[in-house]
Design a protein around this motif. Structure first.
Motif, PDB file in Angstrom:
ATOM      1  N   CYS A  91      89.141 -20.709 -38.250  1.00 20.94           N
ATOM      2  CA  CYS A  91      87.721 -20.431 -38.042  1.00 20.94           C
ATOM      3  C   CYS A  91      87.324 -19.141 -38.747  1.00 20.94           C
ATOM      4  O   CYS A  91      88.010 -18.117 -38.627  1.00 20.94           O
ATOM      5  N   ASP A  92      86.253 -19.205 -39.498  1.00 15.49           N
ATOM      6  CA  ASP A  92      85.673 -18.021 -40.120  1.00 15.49           C
ATOM      7  C   ASP A  92      84.877 -17.275 -39.050  1.00 15.49           C
ATOM      8  O   ASP A  92      83.931 -17.815 -38.479  1.00 15.49           O
ATOM      9  N   GLY A  93      85.260 -16.030 -38.776  1.00 12.93           N
ATOM     10  CA  GLY A  93      84.604 -15.269 -37.724  1.00 12.93           C
ATOM     11  C   GLY A  93      83.380 -14.509 -38.173  1.00 12.93           C
ATOM     12  O   GLY A  93      82.929 -13.585 -37.480  1.00 12.93           O
ATOM     13  N   ALA A  94      82.805 -14.900 -39.320  1.00 11.93           N
ATOM     14  CA  ALA A  94      81.673 -14.155 -39.868  1.00 11.93           C
ATOM     15  C   ALA A  94      80.482 -14.112 -38.919  1.00 11.93           C
ATOM     16  O   ALA A  94      79.717 -13.145 -38.920  1.00 11.93           O
ATOM     17  N   ASN A  95      80.309 -15.147 -38.123  1.00 11.27           N
ATOM     18  CA  ASN A  95      79.138 -15.232 -37.244  1.00 11.27           C
ATOM     19  C   ASN A  95      79.508 -15.096 -35.767  1.00 11.27           C
ATOM     20  O   ASN A  95      78.786 -15.577 -34.889  1.00 11.27           O
ATOM     21  N   PHE A  96      80.603 -14.421 -35.521  1.00 11.07           N
ATOM     22  CA  PHE A  96      81.119 -14.300 -34.155  1.00 11.07           C
ATOM     23  C   PHE A  96      80.165 -13.530 -33.251  1.00 11.07           C
ATOM     24  O   PHE A  96      80.183 -13.699 -32.031  1.00 11.07           O
ATOM     25  N   ASN A  97      79.305 -12.666 -33.841  1.00  6.60           N
ATOM     26  CA  ASN A  97      78.413 -11.877 -32.990  1.00  6.60           C
ATOM     27  C   ASN A  97      77.390 -12.740 -32.248  1.00  6.60           C
ATOM     28  O   ASN A  97      76.730 -12.272 -31.330  1.00  6.60           O
ATOM     29  N   ALA A  98      77.272 -14.011 -32.630  1.00  5.82           N
ATOM     30  CA  ALA A  98      76.358 -14.908 -31.911  1.00  5.82           C
ATOM     31  C   ALA A  98      76.959 -15.448 -30.629  1.00  5.82           C
ATOM     32  O   ALA A  98      76.224 -15.915 -29.750  1.00  5.82           O
ATOM     33  N   ILE A  99      78.284 -15.380 -30.500  1.00  2.00           N
ATOM     34  CA  ILE A  99      78.932 -15.975 -29.326  1.00  2.00           C
ATOM     35  C   ILE A  99      79.916 -15.025 -28.652  1.00  2.00           C
ATOM     36  O   ILE A  99      80.530 -15.380 -27.652  1.00  2.00           O
ATOM     37  N   VAL A 100      80.068 -13.809 -29.189  1.00  2.02           N
ATOM     38  CA  VAL A 100      81.050 -12.875 -28.621  1.00  2.02           C
ATOM     39  C   VAL A 100      80.718 -12.587 -27.161  1.00  2.02           C
ATOM     40  O   VAL A 100      79.560 -12.454 -26.768  1.00  2.02           O
ATOM     41  N   ILE A 119      84.218  -2.001 -28.389  1.00  2.89           N
ATOM     42  CA  ILE A 119      84.514  -3.052 -27.413  1.00  2.89           C
ATOM     43  C   ILE A 119      84.700  -2.459 -26.022  1.00  2.89           C
ATOM     44  O   ILE A 119      84.132  -2.946 -25.029  1.00  2.89           O
ATOM     45  N   LEU A 120      85.471  -1.371 -25.941  1.00  2.72           N
ATOM     46  CA  LEU A 120      85.748  -0.761 -24.640  1.00  2.72           C
ATOM     47  C   LEU A 120      84.496  -0.139 -24.026  1.00  2.72           C
ATOM     48  O   LEU A 120      84.302  -0.179 -22.809  1.00  2.72           O
ATOM     49  N   SER A 121      83.642   0.442 -24.871  1.00  3.38           N
ATOM     50  CA  SER A 121      82.437   1.082 -24.347  1.00  3.38           C
ATOM     51  C   SER A 121      81.427   0.052 -23.836  1.00  3.38           C
ATOM     52  O   SER A 121      80.678   0.327 -22.894  1.00  3.38           O
ATOM     53  N   HIS A 122      81.400  -1.115 -24.443  1.00  2.75           N
ATOM     54  CA  HIS A 122      80.479  -2.161 -23.995  1.00  2.75           C
ATOM     55  C   HIS A 122      81.017  -2.913 -22.777  1.00  2.75           C
ATOM     56  O   HIS A 122      80.241  -3.264 -21.874  1.00  2.75           O
ATOM     57  N   GLY A 123      82.302  -3.183 -22.780  1.00  2.00           N
ATOM     58  CA  GLY A 123      82.862  -3.983 -21.704  1.00  2.00           C
ATOM     59  C   GLY A 123      82.448  -5.436 -21.836  1.00  2.00           C
ATOM     60  O   GLY A 123      81.684  -5.817 -22.731  1.00  2.00           O
ATOM     61  N   ALA A 124      82.948  -6.262 -20.932  1.00  2.59           N
ATOM     62  CA  ALA A 124      82.670  -7.698 -20.991  1.00  2.59           C
ATOM     63  C   ALA A 124      81.182  -7.988 -20.858  1.00  2.59           C
ATOM     64  O   ALA A 124      80.626  -8.822 -21.575  1.00  2.59           O
ATOM     65  N   ASP A 125      80.507  -7.285 -19.919  1.00  2.24           N
ATOM     66  CA  ASP A 125      79.087  -7.542 -19.720  1.00  2.24           C
ATOM     67  C   ASP A 125      78.260  -7.061 -20.904  1.00  2.24           C
ATOM     68  O   ASP A 125      77.254  -7.680 -21.273  1.00  2.24           O
ATOM     69  N   LEU A 152      79.263  -6.934 -24.124  1.00  2.00           N
ATOM     70  CA  LEU A 152      79.432  -7.860 -25.238  1.00  2.00           C
ATOM     71  C   LEU A 152      78.643  -9.147 -24.995  1.00  2.00           C
ATOM     72  O   LEU A 152      78.131  -9.762 -25.935  1.00  2.00           O
ATOM     73  N   TRP A 153      78.564  -9.554 -23.725  1.00  2.00           N
ATOM     74  CA  TRP A 153      77.726 -10.710 -23.369  1.00  2.00           C
ATOM     75  C   TRP A 153      76.281 -10.440 -23.785  1.00  2.00           C
ATOM     76  O   TRP A 153      75.606 -11.301 -24.353  1.00  2.00           O
ATOM     77  N   GLN A 154      75.799  -9.236 -23.530  1.00  2.00           N
ATOM     78  CA  GLN A 154      74.422  -8.894 -23.889  1.00  2.00           C
ATOM     79  C   GLN A 154      74.254  -8.775 -25.405  1.00  2.00           C
ATOM     80  O   GLN A 154      73.191  -9.113 -25.939  1.00  2.00           O
ATOM     81  N   VAL A 155      75.272  -8.299 -26.103  1.00  2.00           N
ATOM     82  CA  VAL A 155      75.215  -8.188 -27.563  1.00  2.00           C
ATOM     83  C   VAL A 155      74.879  -9.538 -28.184  1.00  2.00           C
ATOM     84  O   VAL A 155      73.958  -9.658 -29.004  1.00  2.00           O
ATOM     85  N   SER A 156      75.640 -10.562 -27.831  1.00  2.00           N
ATOM     86  CA  SER A 156      75.389 -11.881 -28.419  1.00  2.00           C
ATOM     87  C   SER A 156      74.053 -12.446 -27.959  1.00  2.00           C
ATOM     88  O   SER A 156      73.325 -13.069 -28.738  1.00  2.00           O
ATOM     89  N   GLY A 157      73.709 -12.205 -26.700  1.00  2.00           N
ATOM     90  CA  GLY A 157      72.423 -12.692 -26.206  1.00  2.00           C
ATOM     91  C   GLY A 157      71.256 -12.064 -26.929  1.00  2.00           C
ATOM     92  O   GLY A 157      70.283 -12.748 -27.283  1.00  2.00           O
ATOM     93  N   ASP A 158      71.333 -10.750 -27.176  1.00  2.00           N
ATOM     94  CA  ASP A 158      70.261 -10.062 -27.886  1.00  2.00           C
ATOM     95  C   ASP A 158      70.171 -10.510 -29.340  1.00  2.00           C
ATOM     96  O   ASP A 158      69.071 -10.644 -29.899  1.00  2.00           O
TER      97      ASP A 158
END
Length: 278
Positions: A33-42, A132-138, A140-146
């Motif tokens: 898988c090409d991870g180029a667009n991973f920020n949409a689902i991270v 990654i550590l500063s954002h945490g799981a929640d 990163l969830w918001q990153v992709s949602g935004d």
């Protein structure tokens, strides 16, 4: 094997990805898988759950590291359990005694060995890990949602004056084509040059190749409502100018940059690769 990007370059989620992975695995092959667009689902999807065996992660696209001007680019590759034993040296493993570094072939019999002496920009890995550590799981969830929300906001705000290649909703990027510019004398390139005069870096042009005159707009998760609205206002104004027949506005652009429009054909055939004092 097969390589696939999800979401794809049209900004759409590949809904049949698991079925594709199952077919590939049934044939004894592996799924890259090409991870180029991973920020949409991270933060929302685990690639392994989609049947992915190997994926490279573009740190500059998903985890905030800088990119441009030649780098510094870094793209770690993650492997499924089936492929992990073949990972190239060196690598770090976590066992009952904590983390340890595996450097030698005798300690990793199945490894494909050392590929090269340099594995990328260490500073970029550290920065991505800190992100990654500063954002945490929640976070990163918001990153992709935004990222997805911002792209859909642009798509909904422009598709009445521009031609969207797909109705939507989209994922992290909105794709438009040049059908709305037909018979105006204005091209995708002209529109991009005019954006420079508005103080806006143009979107990706003429890509993906499956869409004619493509304009691929990816706002990412970092843009504010204010900057999005400014971009939308400018794009609407330029679209209206093109449709009203104001061709000179576009053919003369950019007018306010240090360098004006270049002869791109000449630049490709006779590139100037160094600066000299006249």
């Amino acid at each position: 094997a097969i390589m696939l990007t999800n979401p794809n370059t049209c900004g759409l989620f590949e809904r049949d990805m698991i079925a594709i992975a199952e077919a590939v695995h049934a044939a004894g092959a592996y799924f890259y898988c090409d991870g180029a667009n991973f920020n949409a689902i991270v933060g929302r999807v685990r690639p392994a759950d989609l049947g992915v065996d190997a994926m490279h992660i573009n740190l500059h696209k998903t985890f905030s590291t800088p990119h441009g001007g030649g780098g510094p680019g870094s793209g770690p590759v993650v492997l499924s359990a089936e492929l992990a034993q073949f990972a190239p040296l060196p690598f770090v493993v976590l066992d009952g005694n904590g983390f340890r570094l595996v450097e030698h072939a005798k300690d990793a019999r199945e490894s494909i060995g050392r590929l090269k002496g340099f594995h990328g920009q260490m500073g970029m890995f550290v920065r991505a890990l800190a992100y990654i550590l500063s954002h945490g799981a929640d976070g990163l969830w918001q990153v992709s949602g935004d990222a997805v929300l911002n792209a859909n906001y642009i798509l909904a705000s422009l598709k009445d004056v521009m031609t969207a290649s797909f109705d939507g909703p989209c994922m992290h990027e909105a794709l438009f084509d040049d059908r709305f510019l037909k018979d105006t004398g204005v091209t995708t390139l002209d529109l991009a040059k005019a954006l420079l005069d508005e103080g806006i870096h143009p979107m990706t042009m003429y890509f993906p190749l499956v869409v004619h005159g493509a304009m691929l707009i990816e706002p990412t998760e970092t843009e504010s409502r204010e900057t999005l609205d400014n971009f939308i206002q400018v794009m609407r104004k330029l679209a209206e100018q093109a449709l009203s027949g104001n061709v000179d506005l576009f053919h003369q652009a950019p007018r306010h940059t240090p360098l004006r429009r270049l002869d791109e054909t000449l630049a490709a055939r006779r590139p100037v690769l160094k600066w000299t004092v006249k």
